[in-house]
Write a protein that holds these residues in place. Structure first.
Motif, PDB file in Angstrom:
ATOM      1  N   GLY A   1     -55.062 -89.933  56.965  1.00 26.07           N
ATOM      2  CA  GLY A   1     -56.362 -89.793  57.767  1.00 26.07           C
ATOM      3  C   GLY A   1     -55.678 -88.693  58.840  1.00 26.07           C
ATOM      4  N   SER A   2     -55.226 -89.090  59.653  1.00 24.30           N
ATOM      5  CA  SER A   2     -54.266 -88.396  60.014  1.00 24.30           C
ATOM      6  C   SER A   2     -53.472 -87.189  59.127  1.00 24.30           C
ATOM      7  CB  SER A   2     -53.521 -88.870  61.311  1.00 24.30           C
ATOM      8  OG  SER A   2     -52.661 -89.120  60.792  1.00 24.30           O
TER       9      SER A   2
ATOM     10  N   ALA B   1     -51.380 -93.151  68.438  1.00 21.90           N
ATOM     11  CA  ALA B   1     -50.965 -92.124  68.033  1.00 21.90           C
ATOM     12  C   ALA B   1     -51.509 -91.318  67.086  1.00 21.90           C
ATOM     13  CB  ALA B   1     -49.313 -92.455  67.464  1.00 21.90           C
ATOM     14  N   HIS B   2     -51.575 -92.348  66.104  1.00 20.36           N
ATOM     15  CA  HIS B   2     -52.424 -91.584  65.102  1.00 20.36           C
ATOM     16  C   HIS B   2     -53.879 -90.989  64.589  1.00 20.36           C
ATOM     17  CE1 HIS B   2     -49.720 -91.386  61.035  1.00 20.36           C
ATOM     18  NE2 HIS B   2     -49.058 -92.696  61.747  1.00 20.36           N
ATOM     19  N   ILE B   3     -54.140 -91.953  65.574  1.00 15.37           N
ATOM     20  CA  ILE B   3     -55.808 -91.276  66.359  1.00 15.37           C
ATOM     21  C   ILE B   3     -55.589 -90.079  66.993  1.00 15.37           C
ATOM     22  CG2 ILE B   3     -57.834 -92.173  67.372  1.00 15.37           C
ATOM     23  CD1 ILE B   3     -57.803 -94.993  67.138  1.00 15.37           C
ATOM     24  N   SER B   4     -54.787 -89.793  67.924  1.00 16.21           N
ATOM     25  CA  SER B   4     -54.532 -88.758  68.656  1.00 16.21           C
ATOM     26  C   SER B   4     -54.454 -87.171  67.702  1.00 16.21           C
ATOM     27  CB  SER B   4     -53.682 -88.692  70.070  1.00 16.21           C
ATOM     28  OG  SER B   4     -52.453 -88.825  69.092  1.00 16.21           O
ATOM     29  N   LEU B   5     -53.510 -87.949  66.133  1.00 15.85           N
ATOM     30  CA  LEU B   5     -53.212 -86.456  66.005  1.00 15.85           C
ATOM     31  C   LEU B   5     -54.399 -86.408  65.087  1.00 15.85           C
ATOM     32  CD1 LEU B   5     -50.913 -84.963  64.362  1.00 15.85           C
ATOM     33  CD2 LEU B   5     -51.276 -86.405  62.985  1.00 15.85           C
ATOM     34  N   LEU B   6     -55.120 -87.203  64.912  1.00 19.51           N
ATOM     35  CA  LEU B   6     -56.411 -86.723  63.800  1.00 19.51           C
ATOM     36  C   LEU B   6     -57.042 -86.574  64.619  1.00 19.51           C
ATOM     37  CD1 LEU B   6     -58.072 -87.256  61.256  1.00 19.51           C
ATOM     38  CD2 LEU B   6     -58.925 -89.525  62.404  1.00 19.51           C
ATOM     39  N   ALA B   7     -57.164 -86.479  65.514  1.00 25.72           N
ATOM     40  CA  ALA B   7     -58.252 -86.281  66.806  1.00 25.72           C
ATOM     41  C   ALA B   7     -57.220 -84.564  67.279  1.00 25.72           C
ATOM     42  CB  ALA B   7     -58.371 -86.281  67.687  1.00 25.72           C
TER      43      ALA B   7
END
Length: 180
Positions: A140-141, A6-12
């Protein structure tokens, strides 16, 4: 595991939206002859700061800081989806492109602003990683969403940096681009 995704998708999604937003910012800077003063005045007078695309980013930023977002990966996925949809819509929106040297300068300013935001996001992720991996992704996100929220300031900072290192003498169209 799902929180990490979820956090990687928010960051992207935030970075995708930032790329699309930077295209808008640099086009506005180009329209204002790469003058930060004119750009700032234009932002205030045009009501661009209260445009739905900016208010949506602020709403996502506020939602990222809620207890529900910190405990539920589904909320983060929903926020990432909202940012991704806005980024895609802005990316496919046609704008006026003037071409020539000013288009190249706009592209460079956009790249510099993106590099600055990536550096700040990586720094926040590193500082979060001092605690643990989950905090690194969360920091990061959320920092990427903050960079998206302050995209006009990023564009002005990149424009100032490019003006300082451009060299040459000021031109009548752009008196701010002289040597410091």
């Amino acid at each position: 595991m799902m929180t990490t995704i979820a956090h990687i998708s928010l960051l992207a999604a935030a970075l995708l939206d930032l790329c699309a937003m930077m295209r808008h910012e640099t086009a506005s800077l180009q329209h204002n002859n790469f003058s930060n003063k004119r750009f700032y005045a234009w932002i205030r007078e045009s009501g661009d700061l209260t445009a739905p695309k900016r208010l949506l980013v602020l709403a996502v930023l506020i939602a990222c800081c809620t207890t529900m977002a910190r405990t539920s990966w589904m909320v983060i996925i929903l926020l990432a989806t909202v940012l991704a949809i806005q980024g895609i819509m802005l990316a496919f929106k046609r704008g006026k492109d003037e071409g020539g040297k000013t288009a190249r300068r706009s592209w460079i300013i956009g790249c510099v602003a993106l590099v600055i935001s990536l550096l700040v996001t990586c720094l926040a992720a590193y500082l979060g990683s001092l605690s643990n991996e989950a905090d690194a992704l969360q920091a990061g996100s959320i920092t990427a969403v903050i960079m998206l929220a302050i995209s006009p300031l990023l564009a002005m900072l990149a424009n100032s940096l490019m003006g300082r290192y451009r060299g040459g003498s000021p031109t009548p169209e752009n008196p701010e681009n002289g040597n410091p």
